[in-house]
Design a protein around this motif. Structure first.
Motif, mmCIF file in Angstrom:
data_model
loop_
_atom_site.group_PDB
_atom_site.id
_atom_site.type_symbol
_atom_site.label_atom_id
_atom_site.label_comp_id
_atom_site.label_asym_id
_atom_site.label_seq_id
_atom_site.Cartn_x
_atom_site.Cartn_y
_atom_site.Cartn_z
ATOM 1 N N VAL A 1 0.861 -1.171 0.000
ATOM 2 C CA VAL A 1 0.000 0.000 0.000
ATOM 3 C C VAL A 1 0.902 1.226 0.000
ATOM 4 C CG1 VAL A 1 -0.196 0.071 2.529
ATOM 5 C CG2 VAL A 1 -1.950 1.166 1.123
ATOM 6 N N ASP B 1 -2.540 5.242 -2.569
ATOM 7 C CA ASP B 1 -3.761 4.495 -2.217
ATOM 8 C C ASP B 1 -4.551 5.250 -1.149
ATOM 9 O OD1 ASP B 1 -3.313 1.251 -3.097
ATOM 10 O OD2 ASP B 1 -1.484 2.415 -2.858
ATOM 11 N N THR C 1 -1.803 -2.212 -7.224
ATOM 12 C CA THR C 1 -0.728 -1.486 -6.543
ATOM 13 C C THR C 1 0.645 -2.079 -6.826
ATOM 14 O OG1 THR C 1 -2.232 -0.804 -4.769
ATOM 15 C CG2 THR C 1 0.113 -0.670 -4.301
#
Length: 260
Positions: A48, A52, A100
């Motif tokens: 992450v 994000d 991601t």
């Protein structure tokens, strides 16, 4: 008197709002792309980034301002605070940055995803690809559309299955598994692609199937499913029924997304 969400669905204003919000989130994400920013690990070891988190915060802020009564289930919030044990009849499913891993590697196939779930089905959805400045959506009144940022919407639809069909697959599958999966759904060619972009490329009529055997979360698929179904496609589980939402843990099993 109808509530605002119901009115905006009927008028098409909701579809415009979601597309604008997704593209605004894309503008938040882009400065982090290929910038070498810090990458954090979530509890499941998936990555992450600040992109994000900031994109999700913007999306939640915009949706709350417009529709404060509608429950939101968003990936990063759910991972940090725990997934809700139950959902309302209508709720948002949000993945602020799908793909991601590819985003961190500098690839282009990452997306912003916002979907409205009614009952257990995604009825309105938008997918935006920041790196290519493209957005796809289920269209007001039916059908599906896409646009380049700032341009007019144009209609899209799935294609009839050609003799030499093409499949899209996750990069995580082996070449041997890819050939097996593609051939199972009548495809002689396949290509690896990240994120919910796969649903949109089938909706555009450029590919024919996306079989998935590994687990995904509902926020990974909801917006893409809404777009693909609006374009005339299907997203089916092993029982041959459409993929549903609001399941315990928001976890999807195997499915296949198909065009014509």
């Amino acid at each position: 008197m109808k509530d605002r969400l119901t009115r905006d669905i009927a008028s098409g204003a909701l579809h415009d709002h979601l597309a604008d919000i997704a593209e605004e989130a894309a503008a938040v994400i882009l400065p982090y792309w290929r910038a070498g920013g810090e990458v954090f690990a979530k509890a499941d070891d998936s990555p992450v980034t600040l992109a994000d988190r900031e994109a999700e915060a913007l999306i939640l802020s915009r949706l709350t301002a417009l529709y404060p009564e509608v429950q939101a289930v968003a990936e990063e919030q759910s991972e940090a605070d725990g997934k809700p044990e139950s959902v309302a009849e209508r709720f948002w499913l949000i993945d602020p940055l799908d793909g991601t891993k590819g985003f961190v590697q500098g690839k282009e196939s990452f997306t912003v995803n916002i979907a409205l779930i009614e009952g257990d089905r995604p009825t309105v959805g938008v997918v935006s690809a920041p790196a290519t400045s493209l957005t796809w959506r289920s269209a007001p009144g039916g059908g599906a559309q896409m646009r380049r940022y700032g341009d007019v919407w144009r209609s899209i639809q799935v294609r009839d299955r050609p003799d030499q069909g093409s499949a899209l697959l996750s990069h995580s599958v082996t070449d041997e598994e890819a050939v097996r999966l593609a051939s199972r759904y009548g495809c002689t060619q396949w290509q690896g692609t990240d994120s919910s972009l796969k649903f949109c490329l089938i909706a555009e009529g450029r590919f024919d199937a996306y079989p998935r055997t590994g687990p995904t979360m509902e926020w990974d698929t909801a917006a893409g499913q809404a777009v693909l179904e609006a374009a005339g496609g299907r997203v089916l589980g092993p029982d041959g029924q459409p993929l549903t939402y609001g399941k315990p843990g928001f976890l999807n099993g195997p499915f296949v997304a198909m065009g014509g």
